[in-house]
Scaffold this motif. Structure first.
Motif, PDB file in Angstrom:
ATOM      1  N   TYR A  88       0.843  -1.210   0.000  1.00 37.52           N
ATOM      2  CA  TYR A  88       0.000   0.000   0.000  1.00 37.52           C
ATOM      3  C   TYR A  88       0.872   1.251   0.000  1.00 37.52           C
ATOM      4  N   SER A  95      -1.052   4.467   0.587  1.00 35.90           N
ATOM      5  CA  SER A  95      -2.327   3.949   1.051  1.00 35.90           C
ATOM      6  C   SER A  95      -3.468   4.815   0.522  1.00 35.90           C
ATOM      7  N   HIS A  96      -4.628   4.182   0.268  1.00 35.44           N
ATOM      8  CA  HIS A  96      -5.804   4.957  -0.118  1.00 35.44           C
ATOM      9  C   HIS A  96      -6.308   5.804   1.054  1.00 35.44           C
ATOM     10  N   ALA A  97      -6.021   5.363   2.261  1.00 32.31           N
ATOM     11  CA  ALA A  97      -6.398   6.120   3.454  1.00 32.31           C
ATOM     12  C   ALA A  97      -5.214   7.000   3.875  1.00 32.31           C
ATOM     13  N   GLY A 135     -10.615   8.380   4.515  1.00 29.86           N
ATOM     14  CA  GLY A 135     -10.804   7.156   3.753  1.00 29.86           C
ATOM     15  C   GLY A 135     -10.878   5.946   4.650  1.00 29.86           C
ATOM     16  N   ASP A 136     -11.220   4.802   4.053  1.00 30.24           N
ATOM     17  CA  ASP A 136     -11.409   3.566   4.803  1.00 30.24           C
ATOM     18  C   ASP A 136     -10.362   2.538   4.394  1.00 30.24           C
ATOM     19  N   PRO A 137      -9.455   2.171   5.293  1.00 31.65           N
ATOM     20  CA  PRO A 137      -8.478   1.130   4.973  1.00 31.65           C
ATOM     21  C   PRO A 137      -9.165  -0.191   4.670  1.00 31.65           C
ATOM     22  N   ALA A 138      -8.657  -0.905   3.679  1.00 35.56           N
ATOM     23  CA  ALA A 138      -9.287  -2.158   3.265  1.00 35.56           C
ATOM     24  C   ALA A 138      -9.048  -3.275   4.268  1.00 35.56           C
ATOM     25  N   GLU A 139      -7.933  -3.229   4.964  1.00 27.88           N
ATOM     26  CA  GLU A 139      -7.586  -4.281   5.925  1.00 27.88           C
ATOM     27  C   GLU A 139      -6.578  -3.713   6.920  1.00 27.88           C
ATOM     28  N   ASP A 140      -6.220  -4.528   7.909  1.00 27.43           N
ATOM     29  CA  ASP A 140      -5.281  -4.069   8.925  1.00 27.43           C
ATOM     30  C   ASP A 140      -3.952  -3.634   8.323  1.00 27.43           C
ATOM     31  N   GLU A 171      -3.391  -2.220   5.498  1.00 32.97           N
ATOM     32  CA  GLU A 171      -3.479  -0.875   4.927  1.00 32.97           C
ATOM     33  C   GLU A 171      -3.593   0.177   6.032  1.00 32.97           C
TER      34      GLU A 171
END
Length: 493
Positions: free
Chosen positions: A315, A318-320, A345-350, A352
């Motif tokens: 990431y 990261s998107h977040a 934003g919302d992390p896709a998983e831990d 991220e």
């Protein structure tokens, strides 16, 4: 065996009173580590409240010092020791130096009203500085008491009597480094009793020697000279060797501290950036942020950092986008007592989320450097990474990429080494602290930013800057200055 005076063959003890542990190093003048020891510390956090039991510092020191000395050659002379502590951590003691209050830690935020009073009295203090905490403690405990900074308590146990404070720790208690005195007129307006504040000396000043009872408890030879220390941020700066003008050290531990060196003070009318005075009279500007590795510990208390770093590499960026405050309120690169941690934003998983937190610290670090540039601070010297966060090769590379500049990583990136160097400087009685530190500091590696990676973080950085501005935390001129430097590395003039 005690050696009184500078000696290339002596061992020098550095003591670091951290947030989570006490750390002790035994080091030679050329940087060889002969022994190390540590012991954990715990505290109480509850909202803006953050306390520790000061007596536990002493118990931890006794454990850590014995471990550090256990592997030393039996005939090694001990030249001296110095102690650093967390900046702004204070407590009240009685006349003999015994604690009568808990220690209010560096980020305890209960003295907001007292800080406002101090600013109205003409003192440029932040809400979590030591002076507002002293006023708060006076309101709670009153009486004919003395204020002690974190190292003062330990030094009093080592030497057997309450010591003068070093000017580095006294800075956040309101000490005027330009005039080299307490600002008595302003303190009188705040009804600060004459006997509350200690005398003040420059770092490196000899304070006394280890008393027999303390030697029995700690294993440190009786008669070992004790020298006035500095704050943990300044100690880490010494350990980085960043003492020539234009050099900077970024200390990433529970929180983030940036310290530089300059011929003249860096003036900041907001008080966000402040200036310590080096023992030789030069200036050490910088500031302390409330972002840092503590955000990782809070979110992932049982994580394997190396394993999470490996997963986070997927990431970039990261998107977040995160601003990972460890505790409420921010002190640097802007002052906002109401600030809180944020994630855009919302992390896709831990993995991220972990990546967003790592990157968020790097983005905050970039904003700190951009703010220093905004103030006209010299940034053209080398940058060094120290602190516990510098033990992560992945995080070091990520930070170098975000900042767009190389970073040196010493073999011993910790404040205890800086205190060993300061003790050696104090015993020498001459020369420059930079010379002593450079002989003791060993650079392990230089991390170069990867081609093209800095540009990849320009958009997340801009998003974060805008979010901080839109919330009213980051002043618009500072945000505009950061935007103007999106395509430049942080050492550019």
């Amino acid at each position: 065996m005690v050696h009184d005076g500078a000696d290339q063959d002596a061992g020098w003890l550095g003591v670091d009173l951290g947030t989570q542990s006490v750390r002790v190093l035994l080091v030679t003048a050329d940087g060889t580590v002969l022994g190390s020891g540590s012991a954990p510390l715990t505290g109480r956090r509850d909202g803006v409240r953050h306390e520790q039991d000061p007596l536990r510092w002493w118990a931890a020191l006794c454990t850590a010092s014995r471990a550090a000395l256990a592997s030393a050659p039996p005939d090694l002379p001990v030249g001296g020791l110095a102690v650093c502590g967390t900046s702004g951590t204070v407590l009240l003691t009685d006349a003999s130096g015994r604690p009568v209050s808990p220690a209010l830690m560096y980020d305890d935020g209960r003295a907001e009203a007292e800080a406002a009073r101090a600013r109205r009295a003409g003192l440029a203090v932040q809400d979590t500085w030591a002076l507002p905490k002293a006023l708060w403690l006076l309101g709670e405990y009153g009486g004919a008491l003395r204020l002690a900074h974190q190292p003062d308590l330990i030094v009093s146990r080592l030497t057997g009597e309450p010591p003068p404070a070093d000017s580095s720790h006294a800075l956040k208690t309101g000490y005027d480094l330009d005039a080299d005195r307490w600002p008595r007129a302003a303190l009188d307006r705040l009804d600060v009793p004459e006997g509350l504040l200690p005398d003040v000396v420059r770092p490196g000043t000899r304070l006394g020697e280890v008393a027999p009872a303390a030697a029995d408890a700690t294993g440190i030879p009786a008669g070992t000279p004790v020298f006035a220390g500095m704050t943990d941020g300044c100690a880490a700066q010494i350990a980085s060797g960043a003492l020539r003008p234009g050099s900077w050290n970024s200390v990433l531990g529970t929180t983030l501290v940036l310290k530089g060196a300059a011929r003249d003070p860096v003036r900041d009318p907001t008080g966000v950036v402040y200036n310590h005075r080096a023992p030789d009279g030069t200036w050490l500007p910088g500031g302390a942020s409330s972002v840092g590795a503590g955000a990782l510990t809070a979110r992932f208390p049982d994580a394997d950092p190396a394993a999470m770093d490996a997963r986070a590499a997927a990431y970039e960026p990261s998107h977040a986008v995160a601003y990972p405050l460890v505790s409420p309120g921010e002190r640097f690169p802007f002052r906002a007592p109401e600030a809180s941690a944020l994630i855009l934003g919302d992390p896709a998983e831990d993995a991220e989320l972990w990546a967003a937190l790592l990157q968020g610290v790097g983005l905050a670090e970039r904003l700190c450097l951009d703010y220093l540039h905004h103030l006209g601070a010299p940034l053209d010297g080398p940058l060094t990474f120290t602190g516990g966060g510098a033990r992560s090769p992945y995080w070091n590379q990520l930070r170098a990429d975000i900042l767009g500049r190389p970073a040196r990583v010493p073999e011993q990136p910790e404040p205890a080494l800086g205190m060993a160097a300061l003790a050696a400087y104090g015993a020498s009685g001459a020369g420059a602290l930079a010379d002593v530190a450079e002989r003791m500091v060993r650079v392990r590696t230089v991390v170069e930013p990867r081609p093209g990676r800095t540009a990849a973080f320009a958009e997340p950085y801009a998003r974060l800057v805008d979010a901080l501005r839109d919330r009213g935390w980051l002043p618009a001129p500072v945000a505009a200055h950061a935007h103007s430097r999106l395509s430049r590395d942080t050492s550019a003039s």
